[in-house]
Design a protein around this motif. Structure first.
Motif, PDB file in Angstrom:
ATOM      1  N   ASN A   1       5.116  -4.530 -16.097  1.00 37.49           N
ATOM      2  CA  ASN A   1       5.573  -3.238 -16.584  1.00 37.49           C
ATOM      3  C   ASN A   1       4.354  -2.362 -16.867  1.00 37.49           C
ATOM      4  O   ASN A   1       3.457  -2.762 -17.606  1.00 37.49           O
ATOM      5  N   LYS A   2       4.342  -1.158 -16.249  1.00 36.30           N
ATOM      6  CA  LYS A   2       3.296  -0.201 -16.636  1.00 36.30           C
ATOM      7  C   LYS A   2       3.866   0.541 -17.843  1.00 36.30           C
ATOM      8  O   LYS A   2       4.591   1.541 -17.701  1.00 36.30           O
ATOM      9  N   SER A   3       3.559   0.013 -19.009  1.00 38.62           N
ATOM     10  CA  SER A   3       4.210   0.492 -20.217  1.00 38.62           C
ATOM     11  C   SER A   3       3.677   1.861 -20.653  1.00 38.62           C
ATOM     12  O   SER A   3       2.500   2.161 -20.483  1.00 38.62           O
ATOM     13  N   THR A   4       4.577   2.646 -21.226  1.00 38.36           N
ATOM     14  CA  THR A   4       4.155   3.933 -21.797  1.00 38.36           C
ATOM     15  C   THR A   4       3.849   3.750 -23.287  1.00 38.36           C
ATOM     16  O   THR A   4       3.441   4.682 -23.959  1.00 38.36           O
ATOM     17  N   ASN A   5       4.075   2.523 -23.779  1.00 42.80           N
ATOM     18  CA  ASN A   5       3.766   2.217 -25.173  1.00 42.80           C
ATOM     19  C   ASN A   5       2.310   1.730 -25.244  1.00 42.80           C
ATOM     20  O   ASN A   5       1.965   0.703 -24.661  1.00 42.80           O
ATOM     21  N   PRO A   6       1.444   2.468 -25.966  1.00 45.34           N
ATOM     22  CA  PRO A   6       0.022   2.102 -25.976  1.00 45.34           C
ATOM     23  C   PRO A   6      -0.249   0.718 -26.558  1.00 45.34           C
ATOM     24  O   PRO A   6      -1.218   0.057 -26.148  1.00 45.34           O
ATOM     25  N   VAL A   7       0.607   0.258 -27.469  1.00 50.17           N
ATOM     26  CA  VAL A   7       0.389  -1.080 -28.061  1.00 50.17           C
ATOM     27  C   VAL A   7       0.645  -2.141 -26.984  1.00 50.17           C
ATOM     28  O   VAL A   7      -0.149  -3.069 -26.781  1.00 50.17           O
ATOM     29  N   THR A   8       1.756  -1.967 -26.251  1.00 52.46           N
ATOM     30  CA  THR A   8       2.094  -2.930 -25.192  1.00 52.46           C
ATOM     31  C   THR A   8       1.035  -2.924 -24.089  1.00 52.46           C
ATOM     32  O   THR A   8       0.591  -3.988 -23.641  1.00 52.46           O
ATOM     33  N   SER A   9       0.621  -1.738 -23.664  1.00 50.79           N
ATOM     34  CA  SER A   9      -0.344  -1.723 -22.555  1.00 50.79           C
ATOM     35  C   SER A   9      -1.701  -2.266 -23.007  1.00 50.79           C
ATOM     36  O   SER A   9      -2.390  -2.925 -22.224  1.00 50.79           O
ATOM     37  N   SER A  10      -2.064  -2.039 -24.289  1.00 50.74           N
ATOM     38  CA  SER A  10      -3.333  -2.607 -24.777  1.00 50.74           C
ATOM     39  C   SER A  10      -3.240  -4.128 -24.824  1.00 50.74           C
ATOM     40  O   SER A  10      -4.196  -4.830 -24.468  1.00 50.74           O
ATOM     41  N   PHE A  11      -2.078  -4.652 -25.254  1.00 55.68           N
ATOM     42  CA  PHE A  11      -1.903  -6.109 -25.312  1.00 55.68           C
ATOM     43  C   PHE A  11      -1.975  -6.701 -23.898  1.00 55.68           C
ATOM     44  O   PHE A  11      -2.620  -7.733 -23.663  1.00 55.68           O
ATOM     45  N   GLN A  12      -1.339  -6.002 -22.944  1.00 59.34           N
ATOM     46  CA  GLN A  12      -1.356  -6.472 -21.544  1.00 59.34           C
ATOM     47  C   GLN A  12      -2.803  -6.521 -21.017  1.00 59.34           C
ATOM     48  O   GLN A  12      -3.228  -7.515 -20.413  1.00 59.34           O
ATOM     49  N   GLU A  13      -3.564  -5.461 -21.287  1.00 54.49           N
ATOM     50  CA  GLU A  13      -4.961  -5.419 -20.822  1.00 54.49           C
ATOM     51  C   GLU A  13      -5.799  -6.499 -21.505  1.00 54.49           C
ATOM     52  O   GLU A  13      -6.644  -7.140 -20.884  1.00 54.49           O
ATOM     53  N   LEU A  14      -5.515  -6.682 -22.795  1.00 50.23           N
ATOM     54  CA  LEU A  14      -6.245  -7.705 -23.561  1.00 50.23           C
ATOM     55  C   LEU A  14      -6.003  -9.093 -22.968  1.00 50.23           C
ATOM     56  O   LEU A  14      -6.937  -9.893 -22.792  1.00 50.23           O
TER      57      LEU A  14
ATOM     58  N   TYR B   1      -8.398  -7.444  -9.908  1.00 53.90           N
ATOM     59  CA  TYR B   1      -7.557  -6.501  -9.153  1.00 53.90           C
ATOM     60  C   TYR B   1      -6.212  -6.264  -9.846  1.00 53.90           C
ATOM     61  O   TYR B   1      -5.639  -5.172  -9.786  1.00 53.90           O
ATOM     62  N   LEU B   2      -5.733  -7.314 -10.528  1.00 52.00           N
ATOM     63  CA  LEU B   2      -4.432  -7.250 -11.199  1.00 52.00           C
ATOM     64  C   LEU B   2      -4.374  -6.068 -12.171  1.00 52.00           C
ATOM     65  O   LEU B   2      -3.428  -5.278 -12.149  1.00 52.00           O
ATOM     66  N   LYS B   3      -5.406  -5.929 -13.004  1.00 52.42           N
ATOM     67  CA  LYS B   3      -5.407  -4.865 -14.015  1.00 52.42           C
ATOM     68  C   LYS B   3      -5.429  -3.473 -13.353  1.00 52.42           C
ATOM     69  O   LYS B   3      -4.665  -2.584 -13.731  1.00 52.42           O
TER      70      LYS B   3
ATOM     71  N   VAL C   1       0.823  -1.223   0.000  1.00 53.46           N
ATOM     72  CA  VAL C   1       0.000   0.000   0.000  1.00 53.46           C
ATOM     73  C   VAL C   1       0.859   1.276   0.000  1.00 53.46           C
ATOM     74  O   VAL C   1       0.365   2.339  -0.355  1.00 53.46           O
ATOM     75  N   ASP C   2       2.134   1.156   0.398  1.00 53.05           N
ATOM     76  CA  ASP C   2       2.981   2.353   0.446  1.00 53.05           C
ATOM     77  C   ASP C   2       4.353   2.020  -0.162  1.00 53.05           C
ATOM     78  O   ASP C   2       5.240   1.479   0.511  1.00 53.05           O
ATOM     79  N   LYS C   3       4.492   2.324  -1.444  1.00 47.83           N
ATOM     80  CA  LYS C   3       5.712   1.933  -2.183  1.00 47.83           C
ATOM     81  C   LYS C   3       6.951   2.679  -1.691  1.00 47.83           C
ATOM     82  O   LYS C   3       8.054   2.145  -1.667  1.00 47.83           O
TER      83      LYS C   3
ATOM     84  N   GLU D   1      -2.483   1.557 -11.485  1.00 46.27           N
ATOM     85  CA  GLU D   1      -2.093   2.452 -10.392  1.00 46.27           C
ATOM     86  C   GLU D   1      -0.594   2.366 -10.074  1.00 46.27           C
ATOM     87  O   GLU D   1      -0.098   3.065  -9.197  1.00 46.27           O
ATOM     88  N   PHE D   2       0.120   1.504 -10.804  1.00 45.97           N
ATOM     89  CA  PHE D   2       1.557   1.305 -10.521  1.00 45.97           C
ATOM     90  C   PHE D   2       2.379   2.435 -11.141  1.00 45.97           C
ATOM     91  O   PHE D   2       1.844   3.386 -11.700  1.00 45.97           O
ATOM     92  N   LEU D   3       3.714   2.328 -11.016  1.00 43.76           N
ATOM     93  CA  LEU D   3       4.616   3.342 -11.554  1.00 43.76           C
ATOM     94  C   LEU D   3       5.259   2.843 -12.844  1.00 43.76           C
ATOM     95  O   LEU D   3       5.477   1.642 -13.004  1.00 43.76           O
TER      96      LEU D   3
END
Ligand SMILES: C/C(=C\Cc1cc(O)c2ccccc2c1O)CCC[C@H](C)CCC[C@H](C)CCCC(C)C
Ligand code: SAM
Length: 258
Positions: free
Chosen positions: A181-194, A215-217, A156-158, A222-224
């Protein structure tokens, strides 16, 4: 109206999954603790299945980047069922010492049962400690290396967790932190969410754990980012910090030196 907390028999916390009255996401430390207790019986098998065994490679990389070597005294934070602690144990060998720390009794119980089933002598050098990553029960400068797999995103407190890691590490020693990885690449983050929406959650729902894996998503959102994790490490006082994207950008590893 007073907050209504529902408890299910034999559970260690409020009713979160399969609960019609569930209202808030997994925010507090005790709710997270209850979640990890609940998923403990299936956690290892689901990781193998969902990652097609890839998590074993990512965990080996984490141990390698920690710099742990023969004879070292090392800590695996948020050790869960013990995967990384077992790898560390092989690295530091019988004259080294591994501590696996977690706040989930059920995860530690799986770790301890797995240790009993293993035949290599070095695995006797592992001690399981029930404790809080935000208030480590160790003296300053105690460890030669620290690992943390999929733990930092879940505390709860990184900031406090990183400060505690810095405190118990020896000067010049490293922490190696594996996570999504909380990616800044929209393709990677969309694939992760998918993957999470269409594979992880549906598979977990077959075990009655849909809410727990949803909860994982949220926790990744909310990660860094890698850059923010490097900044956090430097802000708390690490002398250097470097973030590596791995697993096609789905995962990441922060290596920081005290
Ligand atoms: C290692 C995995 C999950 C760990 C995990 C971490 C958490 O914080 C949780 C919190 C709450 C519930 C569960 C967990 C939890 O299980 C599994 C990761 C699976 C990936 C989402 C999917 C990987 C997809 C591919 C098969 C990998 C392909 C890699 C390739 C190199 C591109
Ligand atoms: C996703 S699991 C990772 C387990 C293991 N490290 C792995 O890589 O498979 C996250 C673990 O972090 C633990 N955890 C979360 N917050 C914690 C805290 N404040 N103190 C100790 N353990 C914590 C949970 O109990 C859980 O076992």
């Amino acid at each position: 109206m007073a907050a209504l907390q529902l408890y299910i028999p034999f559970s260690t916390g409020p009713c979160l999954s399969n609960c019609r009255f569930r209202s808030s996401p997994v925010r507090s430390s005790s709710e997270r603790q209850a979640l990890f207790n609940r998923i403990a019986p299936v956690y290892d098998n689901l990781n193998d299945l969902l990652s097609l065994g890839q998590h074993r490679i990512w965990k080996r990389m984490t141990v390698s980047w920690s710099g742990a070597k023969m004879g070292d005294s090392v800590l695996d934070l948020c050790c869960g069922s013990g995967d990384i602690a077992f790898l560390l144990s092989e690295k530091v060998e019988s004259n080294g010492k591994v501590i696996g720390l977690d706040f989930s009794k059920e995860q530690l119980s799986v770790a301890s049962s797995r240790q009993k089933l293993k035949s290599k002598a070095c695995f006797m050098n592992i001690e399981w400690v029930e404790g809080d990553a935000l208030d480590l029960p160790f003296s300053n400068g105690h460890f030669d290396a620290i690992t943390m797999g999929y733990g930092l995103r879940n505390v709860v407190d990184k900031h406090t967790a990183m400060r505690e890691i810095l405190r118990v590490l020896k000067a010049g020693s490293r922490v190696s932190i594996l996570d999504f990885n909380k990616s800044t690449n929209p393709v990677t983050s969309s694939f992760q969410e998918l993957m999470i929406d269409n594979v992880v959650v549906p598979v977990a729902s077959g075990f009655g754990l849909e809410e727990d894996y949803k909860y994982l998503k949220r926790s990744i959102k909310e990660f860094l980012t890698g850059e923010e994790l490097e900044k956090l490490a430097l802000d708390v006082g690490f002398s250097s910090a470097r973030y590596y994207e791995i697993g096609g950008g789905l995962m990441g590893n922060l290596v920081a030196t005290r």
